[in-house]
Write a protein that holds these residues in place. Structure first.
Motif, short mmCIF file in Angstrom:
data_model
loop_
_atom_site.label_atom_id
_atom_site.label_comp_id
_atom_site.label_asym_id
_atom_site.label_seq_id
_atom_site.Cartn_x
_atom_site.Cartn_y
_atom_site.Cartn_z
N UNK A 65 50.01 42.02 55.48
CA UNK A 65 49.97 39.73 55.95
C UNK A 65 50.56 39.66 54.22
N UNK A 66 51.58 38.80 53.77
CA UNK A 66 51.96 38.09 52.36
C UNK A 66 51.12 36.63 52.20
N UNK A 67 50.90 36.19 52.90
CA UNK A 67 50.50 34.73 53.64
C UNK A 67 48.94 34.90 53.61
N UNK A 68 48.02 36.07 53.86
CA UNK A 68 47.20 36.42 54.01
C UNK A 68 46.71 36.75 52.53
N UNK A 69 47.40 37.31 51.96
CA UNK A 69 47.47 38.44 50.44
C UNK A 69 47.51 36.93 49.48
N UNK A 70 47.91 36.08 49.75
CA UNK A 70 48.52 34.69 49.48
C UNK A 70 46.88 34.31 49.14
N UNK A 71 46.70 33.85 50.13
CA UNK A 71 45.09 33.49 50.53
C UNK A 71 43.79 33.37 49.77
N UNK A 72 43.78 34.72 49.92
CA UNK A 72 42.71 35.97 49.29
C UNK A 72 43.28 35.31 48.11
N UNK A 73 44.47 35.56 47.15
CA UNK A 73 44.58 35.39 45.70
C UNK A 73 44.28 33.69 44.57
N UNK A 119 50.99 41.38 46.29
CA UNK A 119 50.17 41.39 45.76
C UNK A 119 50.39 40.91 44.20
N UNK A 120 51.98 41.78 43.74
CA UNK A 120 52.21 41.64 42.40
C UNK A 120 52.79 40.47 42.41
N UNK A 121 53.44 39.88 43.95
CA UNK A 121 54.35 38.16 43.77
C UNK A 121 53.57 37.27 43.17
N UNK A 122 51.77 37.57 43.95
CA UNK A 122 51.10 37.00 44.44
C UNK A 122 50.07 35.89 42.91
N UNK A 123 50.31 37.84 42.07
CA UNK A 123 49.18 37.56 40.89
C UNK A 123 50.59 36.94 39.45
N UNK A 124 51.60 37.65 39.33
CA UNK A 124 52.43 37.16 38.65
C UNK A 124 53.10 36.50 37.64
N UNK A 125 53.12 35.29 38.53
CA UNK A 125 53.78 34.64 37.98
C UNK A 125 52.37 32.78 36.98
N UNK A 126 50.86 33.63 37.04
CA UNK A 126 50.14 32.43 36.54
C UNK A 126 49.45 33.73 35.39
N UNK A 127 49.98 34.85 35.68
CA UNK A 127 50.00 36.47 34.44
C UNK A 127 51.27 36.15 33.19
N UNK A 128 52.26 35.84 33.79
CA UNK A 128 53.58 35.39 32.58
C UNK A 128 52.88 34.21 32.06
N UNK A 129 52.45 33.47 32.69
CA UNK A 129 52.57 31.35 32.34
C UNK A 129 51.63 32.35 31.12
N UNK A 130 50.20 32.64 31.33
CA UNK A 130 48.83 32.70 29.91
C UNK A 130 49.74 33.89 29.43
N UNK A 131 51.01 34.61 29.34
CA UNK A 131 51.23 35.74 28.63
C UNK A 131 50.81 37.07 28.33
#
Length: 255
Positions: A65-73, A119-131
């Motif tokens: 459930x992508x909505x639930x994963x986004x909320x949990x992240x 889970x990758x879609x939920x966390x990768x943008x912030x990781x990329x932004x931090x380098x």
């Protein structure tokens, strides 16, 4: 040599972290100093892991459930930015090819592949932004070779490996690394369920059912969850910054 507190100050999120390989990974990261959040569907079981000191917090979500994963992240990120994600949640179903339905295939893809993607879609943008960041998928030797009677599971795990390799290539210059570990048959509840199924279907004693699995491993044994966790620790560590797009078998030489 790595420090006993190598992951101090880093926040790790482990999906499917309440039992088996996921719990071993969470506990190993916690022992090395990480702040660990486990994600899963069973809040009671996860709270027991936290109470045992093997994780710091839990977040309830179904990885399909992508909505639930986004909320949990988002919930987990309130504690600290997420530095390491271990996409471990998965499931296995077996059936002869002729009895493998479209519904079974979709179910295997939903939890084993889409669970990693969500889970990758939920966390990768912030990781990329931090380098900097680590995404590690727990796949399977079934992502590297075929096994009879699990065509749907093998298809899903092969797809995970393809996804890891493609995402790693796309993000190689961002500071994010994306890898997979591929355990062979491992001593977990999931394998115990497989043994029970073999016993039920064949009438063989437990020793014979277990031997039908361990014979695939040249070492003649089940892999231990802590051995998989050790591979994850290496990939999550600072020293593995040049390792990306890899699918590392933890299988006693089977692959």
């Amino acid at each position: 040599m790595t420090s006993d507190m190598e992951f101090s100050g880093r926040h790790a999120l482990v999906t499917g972290g309440s039992r088996g390989i996921g719990r071993a990974i969470a506990a190993a990261l916690k022992r090395r100093g990480a702040t660990v959040t486990i994600l899963g569907r069973d809040e009671v079981t996860m709270r027991a892991v936290v109470a045992a000191g093997e994780a710091d917090a839990c977040a309830v979500a179904d990885v399909t459930d992508t909505t639930a994963v986004d909320a949990a992240v988002r919930q987990a990120t309130q504690r600290a930015p997420i530095d390491i994600v271990v996409a471990n949640a998965g499931a296995a179903q077996s059936a002869p090819f002729g009895q493998t339905t479209a519904a079974m295939l979709r179910a295997m893809l939903d939890v084993n592949l889409m669970g990693v993607i969500h889970i990758a879609q939920a966390v990768a943008p912030a990781m990329i932004a931090r380098g900097e960041g680590r995404i590690i998928a727990v796949a399977s030797t079934a992502g590297l070779k075929g096994y009879p009677y699990v065509t749907a599971y093998c298809a899903a795990k092969h797809a995970v490996i393809g996804y890891v390799r493609a995402l790693a290539a796309e993000t190689a210059r961002t500071g994010l690394t994306v890898n997979a570990v591929c355990p062979g048959f491992t001593e977990t509840d999931l394998v115990e369920e497989s043994i029970a199924t073999i016993i039920q279907k064949t009438g063989r004693p437990r020793e014979a059912a277990l031997a039908s699995l361990t014979k695939r491993n040249p070492q003649g044994r089940l892999v231990q969850p802590d051995e998989v966790a050790d591979a994850v620790l290496w990939l999550a560590g600072r020293g593995a910054s040049a390792i990306t797009g890899q699918a590392i078998a933890v299988a006693g030489g089977e692959v």
